[in-house]
Scaffold this motif. Structure first.
Motif, PDB file in Angstrom:
ATOM      1  N   ALA A 256       0.840  -1.109   0.050  1.00 39.00           N
ATOM      2  CA  ALA A 256      -0.053   0.017   0.117  1.00 39.00           C
ATOM      3  C   ALA A 256       0.753   1.232   0.127  1.00 39.00           C
ATOM      4  N   LEU A 257       2.094   1.128   0.731  1.00 41.48           N
ATOM      5  CA  LEU A 257       3.030   2.454   0.681  1.00 41.48           C
ATOM      6  C   LEU A 257       3.528   2.688  -0.418  1.00 41.48           C
ATOM      7  N   TYR A 258       3.931   1.584  -1.041  1.00 43.26           N
ATOM      8  CA  TYR A 258       4.630   1.606  -2.776  1.00 43.26           C
ATOM      9  C   TYR A 258       3.566   1.984  -3.610  1.00 43.26           C
ATOM     10  N   GLU A 259       2.419   1.673  -3.466  1.00 45.49           N
ATOM     11  CA  GLU A 259       1.392   1.805  -4.335  1.00 45.49           C
ATOM     12  C   GLU A 259       1.017   3.487  -4.324  1.00 45.49           C
ATOM     13  N   GLN A 260       1.041   3.988  -2.988  1.00 47.71           N
ATOM     14  CA  GLN A 260       0.919   5.354  -2.688  1.00 47.71           C
ATOM     15  C   GLN A 260       2.025   6.297  -3.139  1.00 47.71           C
ATOM     16  N   ALA A 261       3.159   5.644  -3.082  1.00 45.78           N
ATOM     17  CA  ALA A 261       4.533   6.466  -3.588  1.00 45.78           C
ATOM     18  C   ALA A 261       4.540   6.386  -5.102  1.00 45.78           C
ATOM     19  N   LEU A 262       4.081   5.256  -5.759  1.00 50.02           N
ATOM     20  CA  LEU A 262       4.034   5.222  -7.317  1.00 50.02           C
ATOM     21  C   LEU A 262       2.838   6.109  -7.823  1.00 50.02           C
ATOM     22  N   ARG A 263       1.849   6.414  -7.145  1.00 51.58           N
ATOM     23  CA  ARG A 263       0.773   7.329  -7.434  1.00 51.58           C
ATOM     24  C   ARG A 263       1.098   8.626  -7.418  1.00 51.58           C
ATOM     25  N   GLY A 264       2.071   8.966  -6.272  1.00 47.92           N
ATOM     26  CA  GLY A 264       2.496  10.391  -6.193  1.00 47.92           C
ATOM     27  C   GLY A 264       3.485  10.521  -7.495  1.00 47.92           C
ATOM     28  N   ALA A 265       4.095   9.605  -7.883  1.00 49.65           N
ATOM     29  CA  ALA A 265       5.404   9.500  -8.851  1.00 49.65           C
ATOM     30  C   ALA A 265       4.541   9.968 -10.086  1.00 49.65           C
ATOM     31  N   THR A 266       3.271   9.262 -10.166  1.00 49.20           N
ATOM     32  CA  THR A 266       2.656   9.226 -11.650  1.00 49.20           C
ATOM     33  C   THR A 266       1.961  10.734 -11.664  1.00 49.20           C
ATOM     34  N   GLY A 267       1.661  11.270 -10.521  1.00 45.92           N
ATOM     35  CA  GLY A 267       1.335  12.745 -10.603  1.00 45.92           C
ATOM     36  C   GLY A 267       2.256  13.785 -10.815  1.00 45.92           C
ATOM     37  N   PHE A 268       3.383  13.448 -10.062  1.00 53.84           N
ATOM     38  CA  PHE A 268       4.620  14.231 -10.567  1.00 53.84           C
ATOM     39  C   PHE A 268       4.946  14.432 -11.884  1.00 53.84           C
ATOM     40  N   VAL A 269       4.854  13.182 -12.650  1.00 54.51           N
ATOM     41  CA  VAL A 269       5.137  13.067 -14.060  1.00 54.51           C
ATOM     42  C   VAL A 269       3.830  13.957 -14.813  1.00 54.51           C
ATOM     43  N   LYS A 270       2.968  13.435 -14.390  1.00 54.61           N
ATOM     44  CA  LYS A 270       1.715  13.982 -15.267  1.00 54.61           C
ATOM     45  C   LYS A 270       1.695  15.547 -14.996  1.00 54.61           C
ATOM     46  N   GLY A 271       2.110  16.051 -13.848  1.00 56.14           N
ATOM     47  CA  GLY A 271       1.808  17.429 -13.678  1.00 56.14           C
ATOM     48  C   GLY A 271       3.119  18.391 -14.239  1.00 56.14           C
ATOM     49  N   SER A 272       4.215  17.902 -14.958  1.00 56.38           N
ATOM     50  CA  SER A 272       5.297  18.394 -15.483  1.00 56.38           C
ATOM     51  C   SER A 272       5.303  18.154 -16.870  1.00 56.38           C
ATOM     52  N   ASN A 273       5.546  19.214 -17.665  1.00 57.38           N
ATOM     53  CA  ASN A 273       5.722  19.177 -19.268  1.00 57.38           C
ATOM     54  C   ASN A 273       6.839  18.134 -19.500  1.00 57.38           C
ATOM     55  N   LYS A 274       8.076  18.204 -18.456  1.00 59.43           N
ATOM     56  CA  LYS A 274       9.131  17.436 -18.951  1.00 59.43           C
ATOM     57  C   LYS A 274       9.873  17.467 -17.435  1.00 59.43           C
ATOM     58  N   VAL A 275       9.827  16.196 -17.110  1.00 59.59           N
ATOM     59  CA  VAL A 275      10.672  15.985 -15.767  1.00 59.59           C
ATOM     60  C   VAL A 275      12.141  15.817 -16.006  1.00 59.59           C
ATOM     61  N   SER A 276      13.103  16.660 -15.534  1.00 57.88           N
ATOM     62  CA  SER A 276      14.673  16.239 -15.558  1.00 57.88           C
ATOM     63  C   SER A 276      15.030  15.221 -14.513  1.00 57.88           C
ATOM     64  N   ARG A 277      16.407  14.859 -15.054  1.00 59.95           N
ATOM     65  CA  ARG A 277      17.065  13.865 -13.984  1.00 59.95           C
ATOM     66  C   ARG A 277      17.151  14.438 -12.680  1.00 59.95           C
ATOM     67  N   ARG A 278      17.470  15.538 -12.600  1.00 59.69           N
ATOM     68  CA  ARG A 278      17.810  16.352 -11.216  1.00 59.69           C
ATOM     69  C   ARG A 278      16.463  16.398 -10.797  1.00 59.69           C
ATOM     70  N   GLU A 279      15.475  16.729 -11.308  1.00 61.08           N
ATOM     71  CA  GLU A 279      13.999  16.787 -10.776  1.00 61.08           C
ATOM     72  C   GLU A 279      13.354  15.457  -9.988  1.00 61.08           C
ATOM     73  N   TRP A 280      13.948  14.473 -10.913  1.00 61.65           N
ATOM     74  CA  TRP A 280      13.554  13.375 -10.438  1.00 61.65           C
ATOM     75  C   TRP A 280      14.357  12.695  -9.134  1.00 61.65           C
ATOM     76  N   ARG A 281      15.260  13.065  -9.063  1.00 62.37           N
ATOM     77  CA  ARG A 281      16.523  12.988  -7.849  1.00 62.37           C
ATOM     78  C   ARG A 281      15.789  13.474  -6.762  1.00 62.37           C
ATOM     79  N   ASP A 282      15.591  14.757  -6.930  1.00 67.52           N
ATOM     80  CA  ASP A 282      15.124  15.796  -5.824  1.00 67.52           C
ATOM     81  C   ASP A 282      13.639  15.190  -5.284  1.00 67.52           C
ATOM     82  N   TYR A 283      12.988  14.718  -6.381  1.00 62.27           N
ATOM     83  CA  TYR A 283      11.520  14.174  -5.727  1.00 62.27           C
ATOM     84  C   TYR A 283      11.696  12.864  -5.044  1.00 62.27           C
ATOM     85  N   VAL A 284      12.559  11.900  -5.394  1.00 58.14           N
ATOM     86  CA  VAL A 284      12.899  10.740  -4.685  1.00 58.14           C
ATOM     87  C   VAL A 284      13.428  10.862  -3.640  1.00 58.14           C
TER      88      VAL A 284
END
Length: 896
Positions: A256-284
């Protein structure tokens, strides 16, 4: 009481035995022909097992062979008893000896706990039947066995009649069949009638009752043992299941925790035009994977692109902070599922640029997630970043440009990629067992098949627990579109909730109760079987004891009638027991009856015994005397009345002895008074003559000065010294005897002034020894000044006197007087020669000297005077002393 049964003919006995044999054979045929009516009677009833029918055949055969072939009959008994015994062993020790389906495979399981196994009460009945055939020449044993057999089978049959399943079955174990119960009833009757043919005496139930009780207790013991065993097993099973539930909850919560984290990641990707490697690192990094998502290797993102777009994609990826980005491995597929980001990157470098579509399990899960819009778990895989190449899995969450998509086509058109998490199974599962104190180990399988090919993870950190291996549990769960099968087993650390020793305790307790109750009923049967002459003999013995007791005993009711009395009581009233027993006190003693009756009623109504009544009485034909009487009430119940037991003892001689003793005490007191008076007068009258002897001897020595030789001077000195010593002794004796005659008058005494008087009195002794007397701030107390003066003067004088001969420093005496509300404490401490421990109790005795008179002069009465004064006032005196160091005398007076 005897219960006789008419004997039957041998033909009837054989007919009953033949019916039992035929019943067994008929059910055997039913098993071979699959005739359920013969086996079960009714579909809701328990079946007669094949080995039960086999036992009935040999039991009936044993009855048929009793008359002419006794040895063959006993062989049948052995077969039947062994069959029952082995079955019972299986129940008691939870084992399988292979006897249940030895001759026929079981096919009917109605009210059956073990395939093909006869009921435990059936096994008990076969043991009893076999033993009855073995001991058929011993009437007591056979009757006991038959009665027990009839009782067990009769209860089972009654249970079927009244619908009480507990009478023909134990717990969840196999039930006794109805025709099995009927067969045992008939078998018991056949054996009973055979025994009556051999034994011409009437059947006495009391002869067999102890054995029947023993069998009942053993059966109940087995029932309780099995019930407790089932209860303990149930508790442990529930406890094991609760642990496995905790274990499973941890797994489910993690997903359930992993699903929640992945849903947050999908929202992060969906909310950005383009996610950079640095932004992804900061997010994680913000997710803090190590702390909040235990068990995962990280969080990443997977792009979906076609083969022709790969060069441009690689160029962009290399320019986005990862110059060494490459796609691997090369695949035949046109579409690519490339891992673009995975953080933390340092432990996942082999996965960067990986096309997860290269492998079937990964590709199927990714396509399923894309087309269904559901987070999907892959089958068992091996992660490329796992150097040990152990099993793991990926969790994939699809990302779309839009929401509320309903068809596969819509999802594919707007699909962006997958947020995902890689898991190494050993990392994901390793700490889960520890959360339940490693009480269980578990294995996880991908799919429904439990085999090595589907094994994802197996916990081998703890040793298995063979004792509780039966608690094995397997469960299928659905995890993100995948079916997992989890198998749990208890480990050596498993702590059972139910006490596994408890069934054994009940079993042992049951055996003990069986022995006790059997012995008790045996004793009862022995007592019940006594003849009237034995009972009369016992009554006579009791009456003899009753009459021999050296006290008078009456048993009366509340109407003053004598119900019973002993010989001693009758003799005291001038008659025999028969003269008074059953009579009324009113007719026997009309003058005293009313008083006696009233006293008795007072005791009866109070309901409490009246003990130690001393009263005068006049025995018949004797002089008046004294008696000591106890009256004890009793009640037989509200409808049966109340009564009184009177026990009286002649104490005339004791009373006379008391009077003689009182007279002797008076005489002794008078003699002591006269003796003290004589001692006082004698010591007083001897004072003057001794003073005259001493004075005139000194005058004689002065007048003959120069005319006496040395020897004559020595004689005169001896006379003078002896006279002085005698005068001092008489003075001390006078003081000692005067204490008893002194009145106890107390007044306020200033202890400072009193000490000055003591110093004046002892001035010569103090000056001569250069003694130092220390005291200060002495209080004013309530005391007799004369007696207090004597105490202090004697203690201080002794302290000065008893000093080491070779000591150079002077005597030092410290006097302390302390007063409280409850007591006054006087202490005199010195630095003298001290007193040895073994002499402390002797120093207060008159004339008791511990040292030679030549070394230390004195009469030996001083401390005795102190002790007598202290005792006169109800005080106490004690001494603490160390030889060659000194002593402390302490006197305590309690305030009144």
């Amino acid at each position: 009481m005897s219960h006789a049964v008419k004997l039957t003919s041998i033909n009837n006995i054989k007919a009953l035995g033949g019916f039992v044999c035929f019943l067994g054979a008929l059910v055997i045929v039913g098993w071979h022909t699959n005739n359920k009516t013969l086996i079960q009677v009714l579909p809701v009833f328990a079946p007669m097992q094949y080995n039960t029918a086999f036992g009935f055949f040999f039991s009936g055969l044993g009855v048929l062979l009793l008359e002419r072939y006794f040895s063959a009959s006993r062989i049948c008994g052995v077969i039947v008893a062994v069959l029952g015994f082995l079955t019972l062993l299986q129940y008691v020790f939870l084992i399988d000896l292979g006897v249940d389906q030895l001759l026929m495979d079981a096919s009917i399981m109605t009210k059956v706990s073990h395939p093909g196994r006869m009921a435990p009460n059936t096994a008990c009945c076969f043991i009893l039947s076999g033993l009855a055939l073995l001991f058929s020449r011993n009437s007591t044993v056979i009757f006991s066995l038959i009665a027990s057999l009839f009782m067990l089978s009769g209860l089972a049959f009654v249970g079927y009649i009244i619908g009480a399943e507990g009478l023909y079955g134990f717990g969840a174990l196999t039930r006794m069949a109805i025709h099995t119960a009927i067969g045992f009833v008939i078998l018991s009757l056949s054996l009973f009638f055979w025994q009556k043919k051999l034994d011409k005496t009437d059947f006495d139930i009391w002869e067999v009752l102890p054995f029947v009780v023993a069998v009942c207790c053993l059966v109940m013991t087995f029932l309780v043992w099995h019930g407790v065993s089932e209860s303990v097993s149930y508790q442990n099973k529930k406890h094991f299941e609760s642990i496995t539930t905790q274990n499973l909850n941890v797994i489910e919560k993690r997903f359930a925790l992993y699903e929640q984290a992945l849903r947050g990641a999908t929202g992060f990707v969906k909310g950005s035009n383009k996610v950079s490697r640095r932004e992804w690192r900061d997010y994680v990094d913000a997710l803090n994977v190590g702390k909040h998502l235990p068990g995962t290797n990280g969080v990443g993102f997977i792009d979906l692109l076609q083969d022709d777009a790969l060069p441009k994609y690689l160029k962009e990826a290399r320019s986005d902070g990862f110059p060494n980005f490459v796609n691997h491995p090369k695949t035949k597929y046109k579409d690519k599922f490339i891992i673009k980001y995975i953080e933390p990157a340092n432990i996942n470098l082999p996965a960067v640029g990986l096309d997860i579509g290269f492998e079937k399990n990964r590709r199927e899960a990714a396509e399923h997630a894309r087309d269904t819009g559901k987070i999907t778990l892959t089958r068992r895989i091996t992660l490329v970043q796992d150097n040990q190449k152990l099993f793991g899995f990926l969790l994939l969450a699809p990302v779309y440009e839009k929401s509320n998509l309903t068809t596969v086509e819509e999802r594919r058109k707007t699909f962006i990629g997958w947020a995902y998490s890689p898991f190494m199974a050993r990392k994901f599962m390793s700490d889960i067992g520890g959360l339940t104190d490693n009480q269980v180990s578990f294995a996880v399988y991908d799919g429904k098949n439990v085999d090595q090919e589907n094994l994802i993870y197996e916990d081998k950190s703890a040793l298995p627990n063979e004792r509780f291996d039966h608690l094995y549990l397997k469960k299928e769960i659905k995890v993100d579109e995948r079916i997992w099968t989890i198998v749990w087993r208890p480990t050596a650390s498993f702590v059972p909730k139910g006490d596994t020793k408890l069934p054994g305790v009940f079993l042992i307790a049951g055996f003990i109760v069986t022995i006790i109750l059997s012995g008790l009923f045996y004793l009862i049967s022995m007592l019940y079987g006594k003849s009237a002459r034995d009972l009369e003999k016992q009554r006579e013995e009791l009456q003899l004891i009753f009459d021999t007791v050296p006290v008078r005993i009456w048993h009366k009711d509340d109407k003053n009638n004598i119900l019973r009395l002993n010989k001693k009581a009758a003799e005291s009233m001038g008659g025999s027991v028969e003269d008074f027993e059953g009579g009324s006190v009113y007719s026997l003693f009309p003058k005293m009856a009313a008083k006696y009756h009233q006293d008795d009623l007072d005791v009866i109504h109070a309901g409490k015994p009246l003990l130690g009544i001393v009263e005068k009485y006049t025995p018949a034909g004797q002089e008046a005397g004294w008696s000591l009487t106890d009256k004890v009430p009793y009640s037989l119940g509200a409808d049966k009345g109340k009564g009184l037991l009177v026990v009286s003892q002649d104490i005339t001689q004791q009373k006379l002895a008391e009077k003689r003793l009182e007279k002797l005490v008076d005489q002794l007191s008078h003699a002591n008074t006269e003796l003290e008076r004589f001692a006082y007068l004698a010591s007083h009258d001897l004072q003057e003559p001794m003073r005259m002897v001493s004075n005139f001897t000194r005058i004689l020595k002065e007048r003959l000065e120069g005319k006496l030789d040395d020897e004559q001077k020595e004689w005169i000195d001896i006379v003078v010294n002896s006279s002085s010593k005698m005068q001092g002794l008489i003075t001390d004796l006078l003081s000692y005897s005067r204490i008893d005659h002194d009145t106890i008058n107390v007044e306020a005494v200033d202890c400072e002034d009193l000490m000055k008087n003591v110093e004046d009195t002892l001035s010569h002794q103090i000056n001569q020894s250069q003694a130092v007397i220390v005291y200060e701030d002495l209080p004013t107390i309530q005391a007799n000044p004369v007696h207090l003066n004597q105490i202090l003067q004697n203690l201080i004088s002794n302290a000065i006197k008893y000093q080491p001969k070779e000591r150079k420093d002077p005597p030092r005496i410290v006097v302390s007087i302390k007063k409280t509300k409850k007591k006054t404490v006087i202490s005199v401490e010195d630095n003298g020669i001290g007193i040895k421990k073994e002499y402390k109790a002797q120093i207060f005795e008159p004339f008791k000297r511990l040292n030679s008179i030549s070394d230390y002069k004195g009469t030996g009465v001083g401390l005795a005077i102190v002790k007598k004064i202290v005792d006169k006032y109800g005080g106490s005196i004690s001494v603490e002393s160390t030889p060659d160091v000194g002593s402390v005398f302490t006197v305590t007076f309690h305030q009144k």
